[in-house]
Design a protein around this motif. Sequence first.
Motif, PDB file in Angstrom:
ATOM      1  N   LEU A 201      47.645  35.881  48.710  1.00 16.65           N
ATOM      2  CA  LEU A 201      48.068  35.651  47.337  1.00 16.65           C
ATOM      3  C   LEU A 201      48.680  34.265  47.169  1.00 16.65           C
ATOM      4  O   LEU A 201      48.355  33.532  46.228  1.00 16.65           O
ATOM      5  N   LEU A 202      49.571  33.881  48.087  1.00 18.29           N
ATOM      6  CA  LEU A 202      50.250  32.592  47.977  1.00 18.29           C
ATOM      7  C   LEU A 202      49.283  31.426  48.144  1.00 18.29           C
ATOM      8  O   LEU A 202      49.393  30.408  47.454  1.00 18.29           O
ATOM      9  N   ASN A 203      48.324  31.559  49.051  1.00 17.03           N
ATOM     10  CA  ASN A 203      47.337  30.489  49.232  1.00 17.03           C
ATOM     11  C   ASN A 203      46.470  30.338  47.988  1.00 17.03           C
ATOM     12  O   ASN A 203      46.153  29.214  47.565  1.00 17.03           O
ATOM     13  N   SER A 204      46.088  31.460  47.382  1.00 15.81           N
ATOM     14  CA  SER A 204      45.304  31.404  46.142  1.00 15.81           C
ATOM     15  C   SER A 204      46.133  30.799  45.010  1.00 15.81           C
ATOM     16  O   SER A 204      45.618  30.017  44.196  1.00 15.81           O
ATOM     17  N   MET A 205      47.406  31.149  44.960  1.00 20.03           N
ATOM     18  CA  MET A 205      48.273  30.585  43.930  1.00 20.03           C
ATOM     19  C   MET A 205      48.402  29.074  44.082  1.00 20.03           C
ATOM     20  O   MET A 205      48.369  28.332  43.091  1.00 20.03           O
ATOM     21  N   GLY A 206      48.533  28.601  45.321  1.00 22.79           N
ATOM     22  CA  GLY A 206      48.637  27.166  45.549  1.00 22.79           C
ATOM     23  C   GLY A 206      47.393  26.427  45.084  1.00 22.79           C
ATOM     24  O   GLY A 206      47.473  25.397  44.404  1.00 22.79           O
ATOM     25  N   ALA A 207      46.219  26.953  45.449  1.00 25.64           N
ATOM     26  CA  ALA A 207      44.958  26.331  45.036  1.00 25.64           C
ATOM     27  C   ALA A 207      44.804  26.391  43.521  1.00 25.64           C
ATOM     28  O   ALA A 207      44.420  25.398  42.878  1.00 25.64           O
ATOM     29  N   TYR A 208      45.114  27.544  42.936  1.00 23.41           N
ATOM     30  CA  TYR A 208      44.975  27.709  41.489  1.00 23.41           C
ATOM     31  C   TYR A 208      45.867  26.718  40.742  1.00 23.41           C
ATOM     32  O   TYR A 208      45.418  26.047  39.801  1.00 23.41           O
ATOM     33  N   PHE A 209      47.125  26.644  41.142  1.00 25.37           N
ATOM     34  CA  PHE A 209      48.090  25.797  40.450  1.00 25.37           C
ATOM     35  C   PHE A 209      47.650  24.338  40.476  1.00 25.37           C
ATOM     36  O   PHE A 209      47.720  23.627  39.475  1.00 25.37           O
ATOM     37  N   HIS A 286      32.474  23.721  35.884  1.00 26.45           N
ATOM     38  CA  HIS A 286      32.562  24.106  37.294  1.00 26.45           C
ATOM     39  C   HIS A 286      34.017  24.405  37.668  1.00 26.45           C
ATOM     40  O   HIS A 286      34.301  25.375  38.382  1.00 26.45           O
ATOM     41  N   THR A 287      34.938  23.581  37.170  1.00 22.01           N
ATOM     42  CA  THR A 287      36.362  23.771  37.456  1.00 22.01           C
ATOM     43  C   THR A 287      36.875  25.051  36.809  1.00 22.01           C
ATOM     44  O   THR A 287      37.648  25.806  37.423  1.00 22.01           O
ATOM     45  N   LEU A 288      36.457  25.320  35.580  1.00 25.06           N
ATOM     46  CA  LEU A 288      36.852  26.568  34.918  1.00 25.06           C
ATOM     47  C   LEU A 288      36.346  27.787  35.688  1.00 25.06           C
ATOM     48  O   LEU A 288      37.051  28.791  35.818  1.00 25.06           O
ATOM     49  N   THR A 289      35.137  27.680  36.231  1.00 26.70           N
ATOM     50  CA  THR A 289      34.594  28.780  37.035  1.00 26.70           C
ATOM     51  C   THR A 289      35.440  29.010  38.279  1.00 26.70           C
ATOM     52  O   THR A 289      35.740  30.157  38.647  1.00 26.70           O
ATOM     53  N   ALA A 290      35.838  27.914  38.936  1.00 24.96           N
ATOM     54  CA  ALA A 290      36.691  28.024  40.123  1.00 24.96           C
ATOM     55  C   ALA A 290      38.031  28.664  39.769  1.00 24.96           C
ATOM     56  O   ALA A 290      38.547  29.508  40.519  1.00 24.96           O
ATOM     57  N   LEU A 291      38.604  28.275  38.633  1.00 27.17           N
ATOM     58  CA  LEU A 291      39.883  28.848  38.199  1.00 27.17           C
ATOM     59  C   LEU A 291      39.742  30.331  37.874  1.00 27.17           C
ATOM     60  O   LEU A 291      40.616  31.133  38.219  1.00 27.17           O
ATOM     61  N   ASN A 292      38.661  30.698  37.229  1.00 24.01           N
ATOM     62  CA  ASN A 292      38.425  32.117  36.932  1.00 24.01           C
ATOM     63  C   ASN A 292      38.289  32.940  38.207  1.00 24.01           C
ATOM     64  O   ASN A 292      38.794  34.071  38.304  1.00 24.01           O
ATOM     65  N   THR A 293      37.605  32.368  39.200  1.00 23.61           N
ATOM     66  CA  THR A 293      37.437  33.061  40.483  1.00 23.61           C
ATOM     67  C   THR A 293      38.773  33.245  41.185  1.00 23.61           C
ATOM     68  O   THR A 293      39.088  34.343  41.686  1.00 23.61           O
ATOM     69  N   LEU A 294      39.579  32.183  41.230  1.00 22.91           N
ATOM     70  CA  LEU A 294      40.888  32.255  41.873  1.00 22.91           C
ATOM     71  C   LEU A 294      41.807  33.231  41.130  1.00 22.91           C
ATOM     72  O   LEU A 294      42.566  33.975  41.752  1.00 22.91           O
ATOM     73  N   TYR A 295      41.731  33.224  39.818  1.00 23.80           N
ATOM     74  CA  TYR A 295      42.547  34.156  39.030  1.00 23.80           C
ATOM     75  C   TYR A 295      42.185  35.601  39.372  1.00 23.80           C
ATOM     76  O   TYR A 295      43.074  36.443  39.577  1.00 23.80           O
ATOM     77  N   ALA A 296      40.896  35.885  39.470  1.00 24.47           N
ATOM     78  CA  ALA A 296      40.449  37.247  39.813  1.00 24.47           C
ATOM     79  C   ALA A 296      40.929  37.633  41.208  1.00 24.47           C
ATOM     80  O   ALA A 296      41.333  38.783  41.451  1.00 24.47           O
ATOM     81  N   GLN A 312      51.898  39.408  37.294  1.00 24.84           N
ATOM     82  CA  GLN A 312      50.621  39.457  36.565  1.00 24.84           C
ATOM     83  C   GLN A 312      50.756  38.743  35.220  1.00 24.84           C
ATOM     84  O   GLN A 312      49.893  37.948  34.833  1.00 24.84           O
ATOM     85  N   ALA A 313      51.852  38.991  34.508  1.00 26.93           N
ATOM     86  CA  ALA A 313      52.067  38.360  33.205  1.00 26.93           C
ATOM     87  C   ALA A 313      52.237  36.849  33.348  1.00 26.93           C
ATOM     88  O   ALA A 313      51.736  36.072  32.519  1.00 26.93           O
ATOM     89  N   LEU A 314      52.923  36.412  34.404  1.00 22.52           N
ATOM     90  CA  LEU A 314      53.129  34.984  34.643  1.00 22.52           C
ATOM     91  C   LEU A 314      51.804  34.275  34.889  1.00 22.52           C
ATOM     92  O   LEU A 314      51.532  33.205  34.322  1.00 22.52           O
ATOM     93  N   LEU A 315      50.964  34.879  35.727  1.00 17.72           N
ATOM     94  CA  LEU A 315      49.668  34.272  36.038  1.00 17.72           C
ATOM     95  C   LEU A 315      48.731  34.310  34.833  1.00 17.72           C
ATOM     96  O   LEU A 315      47.951  33.372  34.612  1.00 17.72           O
ATOM     97  N   THR A 316      48.814  35.371  34.051  1.00 19.66           N
ATOM     98  CA  THR A 316      47.992  35.467  32.841  1.00 19.66           C
ATOM     99  C   THR A 316      48.387  34.390  31.841  1.00 19.66           C
ATOM    100  O   THR A 316      47.521  33.785  31.180  1.00 19.66           O
ATOM    101  N   LYS A 317      49.681  34.124  31.726  1.00 21.20           N
ATOM    102  CA  LYS A 317      50.152  33.052  30.845  1.00 21.20           C
ATOM    103  C   LYS A 317      49.619  31.698  31.308  1.00 21.20           C
ATOM    104  O   LYS A 317      49.182  30.870  30.492  1.00 21.20           O
TER     105      LYS A 317
END
Length: 335
Positions: A201-209, A286-296, A312-317
């Motif tokens: 989770l934390l690694n995905s959050m780092g990449a997403y952010f 392409h970047t939006l697709t990557a963000l959608n994947t990481l969010y999922a 969940q609410a924080l990440l959705t925001k």
Amino acid sequence: LKLQFLYLIAADLPPVRGSLLTMSEAELLAPFNHIADQQGKGFRSAMIDSFNCWLKVPEAKTDKVKSIVNKLHTSSLVIDDIEDNSQLRRGVPVSHSIFGIAATLNSANYVYFLAMEEVIGLFDAGDDSRFRTVLTAVTNEMCNLHRGQGRDILFRDRGVPPTEVEYLSMVRDKTGGLFRLTVALLREFSPENRHLDFGSLLNSMGAYFQILDDYLNLASTSYHKSKTFCEDITEGKYSYVICHSLNAWKERGDERLHKIIRKCTDSLELKNYAIQLMTETDSFNHTLTALNTLYAEMVADIEKLGGNPALQALLTKLHSQTKKKQEEAEKPMMF
């Protein structure tokens, strides 16, 4: 004995800020406080509160962890602005443009160590085992943070854009490090759920952010107000969006975008043309697709960990910022 000596030192330390500061101390901290006093996104404090829904750390310890993380994060921003030759941070001129590079570097580095003193202050004298565990975690992640930042700088200075795999490896250290450090501090004082593995989770959050920040830097008009228009182009930075487009144009034998990025230009005409080139390679989508994947992936990880409505609410925001820009992805705002 050495650890007990450190505890004794920490116990006698004056507060970092407040009415007891001498003028010289206030002056030392001025470059740091210039940015610390500006309102940031507040994401890290909200993240700590969210993870505390799992870890149940007492409020007093939680507040101390927030203070430590805020100092480390803000200091890294102040230094990052020097390394990137930035102009604005949180809507105000960067610290080094006001106080000079030398004083700003010293101030930010000083606060790194003030934060470490606060880490020491979390523990009672004689609590050597837990102290060693936390000190090791903090040191490792601060090394990762600087290692990732160093790789980012080397990519830029050598003029060689990273592959997507190299980029994700770099941001795992650069951005993910402070996320992992934060949870490591919380976990050590948690009365329950310490067995939960937050690594994925934390690694995905780092990449997403980081990827979200890269995207908004080029596509968000509100971001341009707090920084500058397409600042990553001026910095010559190999962001996620830029790297995707550069690699696509390279396959076609076209160097136009790379030449613009290497110029570190302030020209609005060149920046707008660079945005046009990135749009032609579909790099924003392409970047939006990557963000959608990481969010999922993050949502799935939260569910595996038993659920966390606050996180969940924080990440959705956060993710809602991409929704607002979805319609503009084909043609991002140009100035």
